[in-house]
Scaffold this active site. Structure first.
Site, PDB file in Angstrom:
ATOM      1  N   HIS A  32       0.845  -1.063  -0.009  1.00 14.86           N
ATOM      2  CA  HIS A  32      -0.030   0.003  -0.063  1.00 14.86           C
ATOM      3  C   HIS A  32       0.820   1.172   0.002  1.00 14.86           C
ATOM      4  O   HIS A  32       1.461   2.147   1.007  1.00 14.86           O
ATOM      5  CB  HIS A  32      -0.671   0.093   1.333  1.00 14.86           C
ATOM      6  CG  HIS A  32      -1.981  -1.111   1.160  1.00 14.86           C
ATOM      7  ND1 HIS A  32      -1.381  -2.590   1.698  1.00 14.86           N
ATOM      8  CD2 HIS A  32      -3.186  -1.251   1.024  1.00 14.86           C
ATOM      9  CE1 HIS A  32      -2.537  -3.316   1.451  1.00 14.86           C
ATOM     10  NE2 HIS A  32      -3.563  -2.592   1.107  1.00 14.86           N
ATOM     11  N   HIS A 276      -3.811   3.011  -3.906  1.00 13.91           N
ATOM     12  CA  HIS A 276      -4.115   2.559  -2.257  1.00 13.91           C
ATOM     13  C   HIS A 276      -3.466   1.215  -2.186  1.00 13.91           C
ATOM     14  O   HIS A 276      -2.847   1.179  -1.139  1.00 13.91           O
ATOM     15  CB  HIS A 276      -5.653   2.657  -2.177  1.00 13.91           C
ATOM     16  CG  HIS A 276      -6.069   2.078  -0.849  1.00 13.91           C
ATOM     17  ND1 HIS A 276      -6.028   2.820   0.496  1.00 13.91           N
ATOM     18  CD2 HIS A 276      -6.339   0.719  -0.598  1.00 13.91           C
ATOM     19  CE1 HIS A 276      -6.212   1.947   1.312  1.00 13.91           C
ATOM     20  NE2 HIS A 276      -6.512   0.683   0.679  1.00 13.91           N
ATOM     21  N   GLU A 433     -19.103  -4.049  23.140  1.00 14.53           N
ATOM     22  CA  GLU A 433     -18.320  -5.365  23.287  1.00 14.53           C
ATOM     23  C   GLU A 433     -17.100  -5.253  22.452  1.00 14.53           C
ATOM     24  O   GLU A 433     -15.763  -5.605  22.847  1.00 14.53           O
ATOM     25  CB  GLU A 433     -19.240  -6.649  23.298  1.00 14.53           C
ATOM     26  CG  GLU A 433     -19.819  -7.058  24.248  1.00 14.53           C
ATOM     27  CD  GLU A 433     -21.464  -6.421  24.041  1.00 14.53           C
ATOM     28  OE1 GLU A 433     -22.299  -6.887  24.654  1.00 14.53           O
ATOM     29  OE2 GLU A 433     -21.591  -5.591  23.236  1.00 14.53           O
ATOM     30  N   HIS A 495     -29.392 -16.063  23.147  1.00 15.26           N
ATOM     31  CA  HIS A 495     -28.610 -15.690  24.219  1.00 15.26           C
ATOM     32  C   HIS A 495     -27.878 -16.801  24.753  1.00 15.26           C
ATOM     33  O   HIS A 495     -26.936 -16.876  25.697  1.00 15.26           O
ATOM     34  CB  HIS A 495     -29.173 -15.045  25.361  1.00 15.26           C
ATOM     35  CG  HIS A 495     -29.500 -13.732  25.139  1.00 15.26           C
ATOM     36  ND1 HIS A 495     -30.071 -13.234  23.922  1.00 15.26           N
ATOM     37  CD2 HIS A 495     -29.067 -12.468  25.987  1.00 15.26           C
ATOM     38  CE1 HIS A 495     -30.223 -11.659  24.017  1.00 15.26           C
ATOM     39  NE2 HIS A 495     -29.630 -11.370  25.317  1.00 15.26           N
TER      40      HIS A 495
END
Length: 697
Positions: A32, A276, A433, A495
């Site tokens: 890159h 890029h 999280e 869950h």
């Protein structure tokens, strides 16, 4: 604010950086180059004029930290490490992305001196930087809380460069929101706003006002636009002024939008997606070098005067280091006890006798392992000041809050339930999280403190990229993942983790620990804290479990051990279980013993630790001569076949759960003692050891 000296040699050095970026990617055949070319002035400015660092001592306690969140632009960092004198050579740059080189495709912590964190997956780096800034404040509170701001040897800054990709990834929102709330005035982020990603113009997917977004988070924001005149002018002075203003802002994190043109000054490929993520090609490299006034025939050409000039930063760094040492020595002299604690924590050594603080639980009582974990944390709080952490808004469920410990929060954000201060101990990640995982990594990377973070096991999916990087970097981060099975009951299949245990065990270097009862939980914490070279996950129950006879601290540390031997000492069947299913295994053993089948029960809280034992020990637990085996765990069978062999059986769950009381679920899904006994008899039958009875004439 010191005036900026920017000489012709500095300008020449920046152009050398661009040429090295082109040459390195060209030689590697991949990489890159574009961002490294356009960020050359910014990176050079940071390393040469702004950051406090000492290339001769990359681990200097008082250094600023630099995080390249856009790790794909690794040359942005590698070339500065080379120019500054961190030990990288031109040959290392020539070997970009090659086998066993110091310049891998993305920077790797612990592999290359001066690389503070492993960045690759976009967004992880900025969250690491937030964690480092939090750790710096916590360490300041541990060791020098009385000092005025800016006067402590523990005061320093975290500098981070991010790209459009980092900004777009959701983790950057989570981490940046928390950083603003925490008022991390020691954090400065430079956003390379070049409007280009792999799919070319970012307008195809990005149109928000990023600066206003960071204003909304509560950050101090500035913009430096090198395109505003209609021509591209790299106004280094304007960027320098913005960086110094950011350093001066100590009540908020700082965000600087830097508008660049990717790949500048490549005449044909600048400002395109092509530059890029791929080499420019020989013709474009030659054309660019001509624009820069360089000889197109020369590669990896660094004039001696440029290198000598850039290497002067090492002398400035040593001078800063020596000045810092004076204040540090004064602090040590005045704070002998704290200095001794700092030395111990920096070495990640545990204090003598610390384990005597661990609680023990009465046999025959009934305790959820999440509750036992909470009691362990409460017991360890006074003896392990380096241990700190919290939860992603699930403290009451994860039981991760140490009683009586203040929250880590600016005083104005205290609540009725959580009192605290900016040097506090209890972390509140909010419902974030993904950021929590990467922030924990940043905390561990910054120094010797030991962070932990909690949520439900099913939500470890949100954390997985950061958990994987923790394992890759060998960071001693602890995850407190509760509600570890269908045993959480009524919340239902969304869950209830089914595949998660084996999915996590698939991560090399991550220890997944699922204790059978309260005492095994305490032993698990002990073993986890005694390891300093890898992360660990505690999978803990919501439901109460009986505290059983025969658990062993040594056995838990070994990952698996004989919890209950066969009645005659000569087992015909071995039942292996983890966590809440150990109780089921023990009850299954009673049924088998009553049927005349001597049965051994092995508790295996951590297969990674067990696999690490020598063959002799593993044979004492799972003798190869005993081929009738059953494994029982409330999740998919996947990896258990390795332990039970071709004649063994696995009592598992190969489908999603349901919403009902947990005892009903275990019964309806066949996770019962009767099923374990039946599986054992099936394994014996495969071996021709199933004995029938006479049925009469």
């Amino acid at each position: 604010m010191p005036a900026l000296e920017w000489t012709d040699l500095d300008k020449q050095a920046v152009d050398v950086v661009r040429a090295l970026a082109m040459d390195a990617v060209e030689k590697a055949g991949s990489g890159h180059p574009g961002t490294a070319m356009s960020l050359a002035p910014a990176a050079y400015l940071l390393f040469q004029r702004v950051m406090r660092h000492d290339p001769t001592d990359p681990g200097w306690l008082g250094r600023d930290r630099f995080v390249l969140s856009c790790g794909h632009s690794s040359l942005t960092l590698y070339i500065q490490l080379y120019l500054s004198g961190y030990g990288l050579t031109l040959d290392d740059l020539r070997r970009l992305r090659q086998w066993d080189s110091l310049t891998p495709g993305h920077p790797e912590h612990g592999h290359t001196a001066g690389v503070e964190t492993t960045t690759g997956p976009l967004g992880q780096g900025i969250a690491n930087a937030v964690g480092m800034a939090m750790a710096a404040r916590r360490e300041r509170g541990l060791f020098d809380p009385e000092a005025e701001d800016g006067t402590s040897p523990f005061d320093h800054n975290i500098w981070c460069i991010v790209s459009d990709g980092d900004i777009e990834e959701g983790i950057s929102h989570e981490a940046s929101s928390l950083a603003g709330h925490q008022k991390l005035g020691n954090l400065v982020v430079v956003y390379d706003d070049n409007h280009i990603s792999i799919e070319d113009d970012t307008q195809i997917a990005l149109s928000e006002d990023v600066v206003k977004r960071y204003e909304a988070y509560g950050w101090h924001t500035q913009s430096v636009d090198w395109t505003e005149s209609g021509e591209y002018v790299e106004d280094v002075q304007a960027l320098y002024d913005a960086l110094q203003a950011a350093r001066a802002e100590t009540d908020r994190p700082s965000f600087i939008r830097l508008r660049t043109i990717i790949g500048y000054p490549a005449p044909n490929k600048q400002n395109t997606g092509k530059i890029h993520g791929s080499a420019l090609g020989e013709a474009e490299v030659a054309a660019t070098k001509e624009v820069l006034g360089m000889d197109p025939a020369k590669t990896f050409d660094v004039p001696a005067a440029v290198l000598e000039h850039a290497r002067n930063v090492a002398q400035r760094g040593r001078a800063d280091h020596a000045e810092w040492e004076k204040s540090y020595a004064e602090w040590r002299l005045a704070n002998g006890e704290r200095a001794a604690e700092l030395d111990r924590i920096s070495r990640r050594e545990l204090p003598a006798g610390w384990a005597t603080a661990l609680p023990s639980f009465e046999k025959g009582s009934s305790v959820a392992t999440r509750k036992a974990s909470g009691e362990v944390l409460n017991a360890l709080a006074p003896v392990l000041p380096e241990l700190w952490g919290g939860s992603a808004d699930l403290a009451e469920s994860n039981l991760t809050t140490m009683k009586g410990e203040p929250s880590f929060i600016p005083e104005e954000f205290q609540t009725k339930d959580f009192k605290g201060n900016r040097f506090g101990r209890t972390l509140h990640f909010g419902i974030r999280e993904h950021a929590m995982g990467a922030i924990l990594n940043g905390i561990a990377l910054h120094g010797g403190t030991r962070p932990y973070g909690g949520t439900f096991l099913v939500f470890s999916d949100y954390m997985r990229p950061a958990v994987r990087l923790a394992a890759l970097m060998k960071l001693p981060v602890t995850y407190v993942w509760t509600h570890d099975s269908i045993g959480l009951g009524e919340d239902g299949p969304t869950h209830q983790p089914i595949e998660h245990l084996w999915a996590l065990r698939a991560i090399p270097g991550l220890d997944v620990v699922r204790p059978a009862d309260a005492n095994e939980t305490a032993y698990a914490w002990k073993a986890v804290l005694e390891h300093t070279d890898r992360p660990a996950a505690l999978a803990l129950t919501r439901q109460n479990l009986p505290v059983v006879e025969g658990t062993s601290a040594e056995g838990v540390a070994r990952g698996g051990y004989v919890l209950r031997e066969a009645s005659d000492g000569q087992p015909r069947v071995i039942v292996i279980a983890t966590g809440s299913e150990v109780e089921i295994a023990l009850n299954g053993r009673e049924l088998l013993e009553s049927q005349g089948i001597p049965t051994r029960v092995v508790s295996m809280p951590c297969v990674e630790w067990f696999n690490g034992q020598d063959t002799a020990y593993k044979q004492t637990v799972l003798p190869s001569s005993i081929r009738a085996r059953v494994a029982v765990e409330a999740g998919i069978a996947l990896g258990w076949h390795e332990y039970v062999g071709e004649c063994g059986e696995v009592v598992s769950l190969e489908h999603f759960g349901a919403s009902a009381p947990y005892k009903t679920l275990y019964e309806q899904f066949g996770l019962t003692a009767e099923r374990v006994a039946a599986a054992a008899r099936a394994s014996l039958a495969k071996l021709g050891q199933d004995k029938g009875e006479t049925t009469g004439n």
